[in-house]
Design a protein around this motif. Structure first.
Motif, PDB file in Angstrom:
ATOM      1  N   GLU A  74       0.766  -1.223   0.032  1.00  0.00           N
ATOM      2  CA  GLU A  74      -0.028  -0.009   0.158  1.00  0.00           C
ATOM      3  C   GLU A  74       0.836   1.300  -0.034  1.00  0.00           C
ATOM      4  OE1 GLU A  74      -3.227   0.136   2.869  1.00  0.00           O
ATOM      5  OE2 GLU A  74      -2.848  -2.190   2.951  1.00  0.00           O
ATOM      6  N   ASP A  75       0.186   2.472  -0.251  1.00  0.00           N
ATOM      7  CA  ASP A  75       0.812   3.612  -0.576  1.00  0.00           C
ATOM      8  C   ASP A  75       1.260   4.028   1.080  1.00  0.00           C
ATOM      9  OD1 ASP A  75       1.518   4.963  -2.727  1.00  0.00           O
ATOM     10  OD2 ASP A  75       0.340   6.860  -1.844  1.00  0.00           O
ATOM     11  N   ILE A  76       0.684   3.714   1.903  1.00  0.00           N
ATOM     12  CA  ILE A  76       1.071   4.343   3.258  1.00  0.00           C
ATOM     13  C   ILE A  76       2.175   3.631   3.609  1.00  0.00           C
ATOM     14  CG2 ILE A  76      -0.404   2.831   4.726  1.00  0.00           C
ATOM     15  CD1 ILE A  76      -1.248   5.678   6.181  1.00  0.00           C
ATOM     16  N   ASP A  77       2.149   2.173   3.561  1.00  0.00           N
ATOM     17  CA  ASP A  77       3.498   1.416   3.661  1.00  0.00           C
ATOM     18  C   ASP A  77       4.689   1.894   3.223  1.00  0.00           C
ATOM     19  OD1 ASP A  77       2.255  -0.360   5.580  1.00  0.00           O
ATOM     20  OD2 ASP A  77       1.615  -1.607   4.056  1.00  0.00           O
ATOM     21  N   ARG A  78       4.547   2.212   1.840  1.00  0.00           N
ATOM     22  CA  ARG A  78       5.794   2.777   1.289  1.00  0.00           C
ATOM     23  C   ARG A  78       6.178   4.168   1.722  1.00  0.00           C
ATOM     24  NH1 ARG A  78       6.592   0.785  -3.852  1.00  0.00           N
ATOM     25  NH2 ARG A  78       4.574   0.039  -4.029  1.00  0.00           N
ATOM     26  N   LYS A  79       5.040   4.716   2.079  1.00  0.00           N
ATOM     27  CA  LYS A  79       5.623   6.203   2.779  1.00  0.00           C
ATOM     28  C   LYS A  79       6.504   5.875   4.242  1.00  0.00           C
ATOM     29  CE  LYS A  79       3.975  10.861   3.921  1.00  0.00           C
ATOM     30  NZ  LYS A  79       2.766  11.694   3.838  1.00  0.00           N
ATOM     31  N   ILE A  80       5.854   4.935   4.974  1.00  0.00           N
ATOM     32  CA  ILE A  80       6.503   4.710   6.001  1.00  0.00           C
ATOM     33  C   ILE A  80       8.102   4.248   5.619  1.00  0.00           C
ATOM     34  CG2 ILE A  80       6.679   2.900   7.994  1.00  0.00           C
ATOM     35  CD1 ILE A  80       3.590   2.931   8.064  1.00  0.00           C
ATOM     36  N   VAL A  81       8.064   3.396   4.910  1.00  0.00           N
ATOM     37  CA  VAL A  81       9.677   2.851   4.427  1.00  0.00           C
ATOM     38  C   VAL A  81      10.385   3.719   4.141  1.00  0.00           C
ATOM     39  CG1 VAL A  81      10.566   1.320   2.998  1.00  0.00           C
ATOM     40  CG2 VAL A  81       8.951   0.441   4.028  1.00  0.00           C
ATOM     41  N   THR A  97      33.214   9.023  -3.288  1.00  0.00           N
ATOM     42  CA  THR A  97      31.693   8.612  -3.521  1.00  0.00           C
ATOM     43  C   THR A  97      31.005   9.605  -3.378  1.00  0.00           C
ATOM     44  OG1 THR A  97      32.489   6.603  -2.413  1.00  0.00           O
ATOM     45  CG2 THR A  97      30.238   6.927  -2.498  1.00  0.00           C
ATOM     46  N   PRO A  98      30.352  10.134  -4.664  1.00  0.00           N
ATOM     47  CA  PRO A  98      29.652  11.344  -4.390  1.00  0.00           C
ATOM     48  C   PRO A  98      28.181  11.144  -3.897  1.00  0.00           C
ATOM     49  CG  PRO A  98      30.379  11.187  -6.654  1.00  0.00           C
ATOM     50  CD  PRO A  98      30.891   9.948  -5.893  1.00  0.00           C
ATOM     51  N   TYR A  99      27.598   9.973  -3.799  1.00  0.00           N
ATOM     52  CA  TYR A  99      26.690   9.630  -2.888  1.00  0.00           C
ATOM     53  C   TYR A  99      26.485   8.196  -3.244  1.00  0.00           C
ATOM     54  CZ  TYR A  99      24.465  10.870  -7.571  1.00  0.00           C
ATOM     55  OH  TYR A  99      24.127  11.288  -8.904  1.00  0.00           O
ATOM     56  N   GLU A 100      25.836   7.464  -1.828  1.00  0.00           N
ATOM     57  CA  GLU A 100      25.591   6.167  -1.942  1.00  0.00           C
ATOM     58  C   GLU A 100      24.414   5.729  -0.730  1.00  0.00           C
ATOM     59  OE1 GLU A 100      29.244   4.562   0.449  1.00  0.00           O
ATOM     60  OE2 GLU A 100      29.016   2.517  -0.646  1.00  0.00           O
ATOM     61  N   ASN A 101      23.901   4.813  -1.078  1.00  0.00           N
ATOM     62  CA  ASN A 101      22.574   4.247  -0.248  1.00  0.00           C
ATOM     63  C   ASN A 101      21.662   5.394  -0.033  1.00  0.00           C
ATOM     64  OD1 ASN A 101      24.932   2.337   1.346  1.00  0.00           O
ATOM     65  ND2 ASN A 101      22.971   1.578   0.973  1.00  0.00           N
ATOM     66  N   ARG A 102      21.302   5.842  -1.340  1.00  0.00           N
ATOM     67  CA  ARG A 102      20.238   6.985  -1.183  1.00  0.00           C
ATOM     68  C   ARG A 102      19.035   6.550  -1.005  1.00  0.00           C
ATOM     69  NH1 ARG A 102      20.387  11.281  -5.706  1.00  0.00           N
ATOM     70  NH2 ARG A 102      19.678   9.630  -7.001  1.00  0.00           N
ATOM     71  N   PRO A 103      18.145   7.008  -0.101  1.00  0.00           N
ATOM     72  CA  PRO A 103      16.991   6.511   0.110  1.00  0.00           C
ATOM     73  C   PRO A 103      15.916   6.582  -1.116  1.00  0.00           C
ATOM     74  CG  PRO A 103      16.900   8.523   1.004  1.00  0.00           C
ATOM     75  CD  PRO A 103      18.306   8.420   0.551  1.00  0.00           C
ATOM     76  N   MET A 104      14.890   5.762  -1.186  1.00  0.00           N
ATOM     77  CA  MET A 104      13.931   5.512  -2.151  1.00  0.00           C
ATOM     78  C   MET A 104      12.907   6.886  -1.908  1.00  0.00           C
ATOM     79  SD  MET A 104      11.568   2.092  -2.037  1.00  0.00           S
ATOM     80  CE  MET A 104      10.357   3.070  -0.976  1.00  0.00           C
ATOM     81  N   THR A 105      12.542   7.347  -2.959  1.00  0.00           N
ATOM     82  CA  THR A 105      11.756   8.582  -3.082  1.00  0.00           C
ATOM     83  C   THR A 105      10.166   8.000  -2.764  1.00  0.00           C
ATOM     84  OG1 THR A 105      11.696   8.465  -5.129  1.00  0.00           O
ATOM     85  CG2 THR A 105      13.093  10.167  -4.089  1.00  0.00           C
ATOM     86  N   ALA A 106       9.617   8.423  -1.576  1.00  0.00           N
ATOM     87  CA  ALA A 106       8.369   8.234  -1.333  1.00  0.00           C
ATOM     88  C   ALA A 106       7.720   6.892  -2.066  1.00  0.00           C
ATOM     89  CB  ALA A 106       7.254   9.426  -1.335  1.00  0.00           C
TER      90      ALA A 106
END
Lengths: 146, 146
Positions: free
Chosen positions: A2-9, A137-146
DNA sequence: ATCTTCCTGTCGATGTCCTCCACGGGTGCA
DNA sequence: TGCACCCGTGGAGGACATCGACAGGAAGAT
């Protein structure tokens, strides 16, 4: 999912120590509801765990490299991941399509440590190696976007 | 860095939500002492943050790949990381030594998404790409040993 | 040697948060 | 209608984080 689970993650990817109270405020749910959802996500295996994000330079492992490996004798059974799992410098092991069979991500302190590590990898898994040094390392392990 | 800090970090890599009380028991320190040490580690930047560890298949991004990129025009200034930072599928960007200039780690849902992503990368950064598909991931993000 | 200062630890008090339980409102179905 | 199930709310308790006050040891200056 669900969408809300995605947001929590997504929120927990940014801050894995966020309190259930704050998660509730950010999602419009009560503390208990968020708690239940997180517990369900953990049970289903969507959330595998929680980890601290470390500055590898600060902990004395400033040198990162990718090592692609190829078996010397392709007729032998390929159990490289098992053979290599005891080597702590190896942070990740990916089985890949292409000329080589695995890509390893490793972290060491100095170039000399890398040399030593490569020797251990070659002898443990009976493979040839191709090493790509990480300069920065310009960036690493970036979070998913919502 | 001291030995006890190293131990704290190692414990938090395994479980980033471990309570200060438990950290104290595992290190032989009082709750407050551990708390202070963690705060210092955060201030010094050794601990960059906390994050949830997610099963990417479960969140709908089962396809992982490494994309090596090389600028088409090497005389142009190389600001690929900035140009690509807006693309959410890119989880990490490493500047590397060797024939290619960067290695990107990306996650998408389907092969078609990868095709679309590659087009966006090529046009955004004016680069050629070489893609290595990840077939499986025996392990990833393994914690440091003590 | 003594004093000062800094660092790092313990201990105790307080407020916040986690955690669990009971309860209520939808929804699908016989 | 009545039942079962899922998923939400709210409240109570106990655990935990958080902060302040204080103690001891190391290093340096007088």
């Amino acid at each position: 999912m669900e969408d809300i689970d995605r947001k929590i993650v997504a929120l927990l990817m940014r801050d894995g120590r966020m309190s259930y109270t704050d998660l509730g405020k950010s999602t419009g749910l009560s503390t208990s509801a968020v708690h239940q959802r997180v517990r369900r996500l953990e049970e289903r295996g969507v959330i595998r765990g929680y980890a601290v994000v470390v500055d590898h330079e600060a902990v004395g492992l400033p040198l990162t490299a990718f090592i692609s490996i190829k078996p010397i004798d392709p007729s032998q059974p390929d159990d490289s991941p098992d053979r290599l799992s005891g080597i702590p410098e190896i942070e990740a092991c990916y089985s890949v399509a292409g000329d080589e069979s695995y890509i390893l991500k490793v972290r060491v302190g100095r170039p000399a440590d890398l040399e030593d590590l490569l020797a251990r990898i070659r002898s443990s898994a009976n493979v040839t190696t191709r090493t790509t040094i990480v300069l920065s390392t310009p960036y690493e392990n970036r979070p998913m976007t919502a």
